[in-house]
Design an enzyme around this catalytic site. Structure first.
Site, PDB file in Angstrom:
ATOM      1  N   SER A  58      41.460  53.489 -86.301  1.00 42.29           N
ATOM      2  CA  SER A  58      41.071  52.606 -86.270  1.00 42.29           C
ATOM      3  C   SER A  58      41.463  51.404 -85.670  1.00 42.29           C
ATOM      4  CB  SER A  58      41.230  51.478 -88.195  1.00 42.29           C
ATOM      5  OG  SER A  58      41.076  51.448 -88.733  1.00 42.29           O
TER       6      SER A  58
ATOM      7  N   GLY B 157      39.815  47.581 -84.706  1.00 40.13           N
ATOM      8  CA  GLY B 157      39.128  45.576 -85.116  1.00 40.13           C
ATOM      9  C   GLY B 157      37.389  45.842 -85.304  1.00 40.13           C
ATOM     10  N   MET B 158      37.042  46.988 -84.763  1.00 38.17           N
ATOM     11  CA  MET B 158      35.552  46.709 -84.641  1.00 38.17           C
ATOM     12  C   MET B 158      35.268  47.970 -85.008  1.00 38.17           C
ATOM     13  SD  MET B 158      33.564  45.014 -80.827  1.00 38.17           S
ATOM     14  CE  MET B 158      34.636  46.361 -80.300  1.00 38.17           C
TER      15      MET B 158
ATOM     16  N   LYS C  91      32.731  58.041 -83.511  1.00 42.21           N
ATOM     17  CA  LYS C  91      32.759  56.710 -83.854  1.00 42.21           C
ATOM     18  C   LYS C  91      32.450  55.842 -84.817  1.00 42.21           C
ATOM     19  CE  LYS C  91      35.383  55.408 -79.443  1.00 42.21           C
ATOM     20  NZ  LYS C  91      35.308  54.667 -78.157  1.00 42.21           N
TER      21      LYS C  91
ATOM     22  N   ASP D 259      40.381  48.272 -69.702  1.00 43.57           N
ATOM     23  CA  ASP D 259      41.389  49.255 -71.079  1.00 43.57           C
ATOM     24  C   ASP D 259      41.801  49.914 -70.185  1.00 43.57           C
ATOM     25  OD1 ASP D 259      42.381  47.935 -73.076  1.00 43.57           O
ATOM     26  OD2 ASP D 259      40.836  48.922 -74.409  1.00 43.57           O
TER      27      ASP D 259
END
Length: 259
Positions: A33, A35-36, A54, A149
């Site tokens: 999980s 933040g989006m 997702k 990332d």
């Protein structure tokens, strides 16, 4: 996607097990999980193929900026077909739950984060991992895509094998909070300890494929050393740590010239 860092027990599940997405993909359990969105393990009920699903959080399901970022990741992955990049299946807004969903390959294995915690990786294994991930990045960069990332969390060793390393997470499972390491709709994206100097504003702040290569070098060094290089837990600290070549003590000498 992978269950290598299963965070399900620590987060409230917002989509129940057994829910069908598009009448085809059955939700099994929450595995991560952010933040989006949330990532679930699921399966195709027609062929029993395991998948990762997702799903945008309910509170953000109608936020055009968040939905656009989600769509962008699905578009990105649809352009990238490579053995070292997680395979994309389909993007939809599921009518049952009323939220954008993206279905992709489920990668069962160990994250590089977990492997680094186990201690130094043999130099030959490090080289195999490096070549494999670099080949995936080359495919992405040639398609005009920069991961931004790249960290040990986003490199999965499928079934624990370095020769099957795969890149995951091209953009949706990121926190909207600056303190968590990603700033949406801004200049910075990534995790402080792993980002390149230009992601922190150096060299004019121009982020391109070389930024991913810098991050991959940090992952490679950590794999060889069996410990994460302390490259900063905040913007100020991270900028300072990038003013010189990182301390590579403990990294196999055969890799130092390359890094």
């Amino acid at each position: 996607m992978s269950d290598a860092s299963d965070k399900g027990p620590n987060h409230a599940t917002t989509v129940s097990s057994g829910t069908l997405i598009m009448g085809t993909y059955e939700i099994e359990k929450l595995i991560n999980s952010g933040g989006m969105g949330e990532v679930y393990r699921g399966r195709n009920i027609h062929n029993d193929e395991p998948v990762a699903i997702k799903i945008v959080l309910p509170s953000l399901a109608h936020d055009p900026k968040i939905v656009a970022l989600f769509q962008k990741e699905s578009t990105t992955l649809s352009r990238l077909s490579h053995e070292a990049i997680v395979r994309y299946h389909v993007f939809t807004v599921d009518p049952t739950i009323g939220r954008p969903c993206m279905v992709m390959e489920f990668v069962s294995g160990t994250s590089m984060s977990d492997r680094i915690e186990q201690g130094p990786m043999p130099v030959d294994d490090v080289r195999v991992m490096l070549r494999r991930v670099a080949s995936g990045l080359d495919k992405a960069h040639r398609a005009g895509v920069v991961h931004r990332d790249l960290s040990p969390d986003n490199v999965i060793l499928e079934d624990g094998h370095v020769e099957h390393a795969k890149l995951i997470d091209f953009g949706i499972a990121k926190s909207t909070a600056l303190g968590a390491g990603t700033l949406l709709q801004g200049q910075f994206a990534g995790k402080f300890n792993w980002v390149s100097p230009e992601q922190l504003g150096a060299f004019g702040g121009t982020v391109d494929g070389r930024s991913d290569i810098y991050s991959l070098a940090l992952v490679t060094a950590a794999a060889s050393k069996g410990a994460v290089l302390p490259m900063g837990a905040s913007i100020v600290d991270a900028v300072g740590k990038r003013s010189a070549v990182p301390d590579l003590t403990g990294v196999d000498e055969a890799l130092v010239p390359l890094l």
